[in-house]
Design an enzyme around this catalytic site. Structure first.
Site, PDB file in Angstrom:
ATOM      1  N   SER A  16      33.257  30.645  79.050  1.00 54.76           N
ATOM      2  CA  SER A  16      32.579  29.641  78.205  1.00 54.76           C
ATOM      3  C   SER A  16      33.040  28.225  78.554  1.00 54.76           C
ATOM      4  O   SER A  16      32.233  27.285  78.618  1.00 54.76           O
ATOM      5  CB  SER A  16      32.935  29.854  76.734  1.00 54.76           C
ATOM      6  OG  SER A  16      32.274  30.944  76.224  1.00 54.76           O
ATOM      7  N   GLY A  87      23.028  33.930  79.674  1.00 48.65           N
ATOM      8  CA  GLY A  87      22.421  33.274  78.512  1.00 48.65           C
ATOM      9  C   GLY A  87      22.957  31.865  78.340  1.00 48.65           C
ATOM     10  O   GLY A  87      22.235  30.952  77.943  1.00 48.65           O
ATOM     11  N   SER A 159      25.649  30.091  66.307  1.00 48.33           N
ATOM     12  CA  SER A 159      25.623  30.210  67.770  1.00 48.33           C
ATOM     13  C   SER A 159      26.187  28.960  68.440  1.00 48.33           C
ATOM     14  O   SER A 159      25.648  27.858  68.275  1.00 48.33           O
ATOM     15  CB  SER A 159      24.185  30.444  68.252  1.00 48.33           C
ATOM     16  OG  SER A 159      24.111  30.221  69.637  1.00 48.33           O
ATOM     17  N   GLN A 161      26.126  28.540  71.576  1.00 48.45           N
ATOM     18  CA  GLN A 161      25.190  28.160  72.648  1.00 48.45           C
ATOM     19  C   GLN A 161      24.138  27.203  72.117  1.00 48.45           C
ATOM     20  O   GLN A 161      23.811  26.200  72.752  1.00 48.45           O
ATOM     21  CB  GLN A 161      24.516  29.410  73.229  1.00 48.45           C
ATOM     22  CG  GLN A 161      25.467  30.270  74.033  1.00 48.45           C
ATOM     23  CD  GLN A 161      24.794  31.487  74.628  1.00 48.45           C
ATOM     24  OE1 GLN A 161      23.653  31.800  74.313  1.00 48.45           O
ATOM     25  NE2 GLN A 161      25.506  32.185  75.479  1.00 48.45           N
ATOM     26  N   ASP A 310      31.448  39.023  71.303  1.00 54.75           N
ATOM     27  CA  ASP A 310      31.494  39.690  72.609  1.00 54.75           C
ATOM     28  C   ASP A 310      32.557  40.791  72.656  1.00 54.75           C
ATOM     29  O   ASP A 310      32.567  41.613  73.580  1.00 54.75           O
ATOM     30  CB  ASP A 310      31.769  38.668  73.722  1.00 54.75           C
ATOM     31  CG  ASP A 310      30.624  37.680  73.870  1.00 54.75           C
ATOM     32  OD1 ASP A 310      29.488  38.007  73.462  1.00 54.75           O
ATOM     33  OD2 ASP A 310      30.858  36.569  74.387  1.00 54.75           O
ATOM     34  N   LYS A 337      22.227  40.254  72.701  1.00 56.02           N
ATOM     35  CA  LYS A 337      23.122  39.882  73.804  1.00 56.02           C
ATOM     36  C   LYS A 337      22.535  40.421  75.115  1.00 56.02           C
ATOM     37  O   LYS A 337      21.337  40.662  75.192  1.00 56.02           O
ATOM     38  CB  LYS A 337      24.529  40.413  73.519  1.00 56.02           C
ATOM     39  CG  LYS A 337      25.164  39.751  72.288  1.00 56.02           C
ATOM     40  CD  LYS A 337      25.371  38.263  72.543  1.00 56.02           C
ATOM     41  CE  LYS A 337      25.823  37.533  71.308  1.00 56.02           C
ATOM     42  NZ  LYS A 337      25.922  36.098  71.504  1.00 56.02           N
TER      43      LYS A 337
HETATM   44  C1  S3P Z   1      28.890  31.686  74.232  1.00 52.76           C
HETATM   45  C2  S3P Z   1      28.555  31.916  72.933  1.00 52.76           C
HETATM   46  C3  S3P Z   1      28.211  33.246  72.401  1.00 52.76           C
HETATM   47  C4  S3P Z   1      28.703  34.358  73.330  1.00 52.76           C
HETATM   48  C5  S3P Z   1      28.372  34.087  74.764  1.00 52.76           C
HETATM   49  C6  S3P Z   1      29.009  32.772  75.218  1.00 52.76           C
HETATM   50  C7  S3P Z   1      29.170  30.297  74.644  1.00 52.76           C
HETATM   51  O1  S3P Z   1      26.808  33.339  72.280  1.00 52.76           O
HETATM   52  O2  S3P Z   1      28.154  35.599  72.931  1.00 52.76           O
HETATM   53  O3  S3P Z   1      28.864  35.130  75.573  1.00 52.76           O
HETATM   54  O4  S3P Z   1      29.735  30.082  75.734  1.00 52.76           O
HETATM   55  O5  S3P Z   1      28.815  29.384  73.881  1.00 52.76           O
HETATM   56  P1  S3P Z   1      26.061  32.744  70.973  1.00 52.76           P
HETATM   57  O6  S3P Z   1      26.507  31.357  70.835  1.00 52.76           O
HETATM   58  O7  S3P Z   1      24.593  32.806  71.238  1.00 52.76           O
HETATM   59  O8  S3P Z   1      26.482  33.642  69.854  1.00 52.76           O
END
Ligand code: S3P
Length: 424
Positions: A16, A87, A159, A161, A310, A337
């Protein structure tokens, strides 16, 4: 049964944080240095997409050098940006491109094409960007960048992300952009904003806001800590295998990532956290776990899931072998996921002989002192389900047959070798 032993272990750099270092590099002018970046294929996807937008990357042992001439130097890519299985690449790229004066298409593999994007496109549309998505609001997505207006958002999903995509757009918008998440998420974006001296507002752990940048940021150096999501496999295995003792140095322990440590501690595992410090504004420490007694059952509530979503697949193995009941409530996000992890987990564990039941987005395991195994372990190409299967093979009476282990490289290319080195 054998045990896990390892002192001063090092796991790969955090995925991340590595993604974020590359994305924030797009706002810099000069040559930045990222030390101990993740080796994951997912981060490679981010590098490939940013390279097509004009950023330069050079690689040397344990380091990546990133060159950019400010956000305005980004160019229209000459072909589709391919985010692979990632993602984070896809969603953060939507935020980055939302404020660029051109259109670009992002696509990914079959799994990525199933992941929900409306949660990203809706707020970014409100800021002024436009998107062409499939009828199901999935990739391929064409981003039509535009001049953006800062907005305030209350997000429906916890989230990181989505939050980060909005912040990347906010750095290109007029005025202030801020979002509030419903439950705590990872803090890496806030930590990086602080490390890069970009003004940010965080009036509570759930809120994060930025102002549009008026000029490029200076080149930077970021030291990436070890990835707790990768360490989780070894920590859970050590908590379940008698005689185990592992200590992992330089591990990221951001409060938005430590569900795995909290859950193992609540289940009765003997965890010690020493040598706490900050590296590039990220909390890091040495985390040691010494096998003690059989773990107790616990309940994990929905509000805590974002700090370890995760890690739920590997934690379910701790549930399978605990004393009592292990319950997870409100895990709807697990369905969105790299695979529908909720359904796959229930199916694989049930086949292996675990007493597991799911009701809606909850699941409940009746822990046992052994699991027969000897069955097929379906991964749907999901790296975290595959690594969980490999740990199951140290714990179950008979090994499961994992249908795909190549996918492990998506987050942890050296997982098998690292595991073999500490299994004695
Ligand atoms: C992540 C946030 C998580 C996680 C992903 C990495 C990130 O997803 O599951 O593997 O780097 O911000 P979400 O924010 O959609 O929950």
């Amino acid at each position: 049964m054998a045990s896990l032993k390892g002192k001063n272990l090092i796991v790969p750099g955090d995925k991340s944080i590595t993604h974020r270092a590359y994305f924030f590099g797009a706002f810099s002018q000069g040559k930045s240095r990222i030390i101990n970046p993740s080796t994951a294929l997912d981060c490679q996807s981010t590098i490939e997409c940013l390279s097509k937008l004009g950023l330069g990357f050079e690689f040397s042992e344990g380091k990546v050098f990133l060159t950019c001439d400010g956000i305005n130097s980004l160019v229209t890519p000459d072909s589709t940006l391919f985010a692979g299985n990632s993602g984070t690449t896809l969603r953060l790229m939507m935020g980055l491109l939302a404020g660029r004066p051109f259109s670009a298409t992002i696509d990914g593999d079959e799994s990525l094409r199933r992941r929900p994007l409306k949660r990203i496109s809706d707020p970014l549309r409100q800021m002024g960007a436009d998107f062409d998505l499939s009828n199901e609001h999935t990739a391929p997505v064409t981003v039509h960048g535009n001049s953006l207006e800062g907005q305030f958002f209350e997000l429906e999903h916890a989230s990181a992300q989505v939050q980060t995509a909005i912040i990347l757009a906010g750095l290109q918008a007029e005025g202030e952009t801020s979002c509030v998440v419903p439950n705590k998420v990872r803090n890496h974006t806030l930590n990086m904003l602080k490390h890069l001296d970009i003004p940010a507002r965080s009036s509570s752990p759930l809120q994060l806001g930025v102002f549009g940048l008026k000029s490029p940021i200076a080149p930077f150096e970021i030291v990436v800590p070890g990835d707790i999501s990768s360490a989780a496999y070894f920590l859970v295995a050590a908590a379940l295998l008698a005689g185990s003792q592992v200590s992992i140095d330089n591990l990221g322990i951001d409060t938005g990532r430590v569900l795995v440590l909290d859950v193992l501690a609540r289940m009765g595992a003997n965890i010690e956290i020493t040598n706490k410090r900050l590296a590039s504004q990220e909390p890091v420490a040495t985390v040691s776990l010494t096998h003690q007694n059989r773990l107790d059952g616990i309940t994990i509530n929905a509000r805590d899931l974002a700090s370890g979503i995760d890690e739920l697949p590997i934690l379910a193995l701790a549930g399978a072998l605990c004393k009592g009941k292990f319950e997870v409530r409100g895990a709807s996000e697990l369905r969105h996921k790299e695979s529908d992890r909720l359904s796959l987990l229930v199916e694989n564990l049930k086949n292996a002989g675990v007493k597991i039941e799911s009701h809606g987005d909850n699941f409940e395991i009746d822990g046992a002192d052994s699991v027969p195994g000897g069955t097929l372990w379906k991964t749907a190409g999901d790296h975290r389900i595959a690594m969980t299967g490999m740990i199951a093979n140290l714990l179950f009476e008979r090994p499961v047959e994992i249908d795909d282990t190549d996918c492990i490289a998506i987050s942890y290319p050296d997982f098998s070798a690292d595991l073999a080195a500490m299994f004695i």
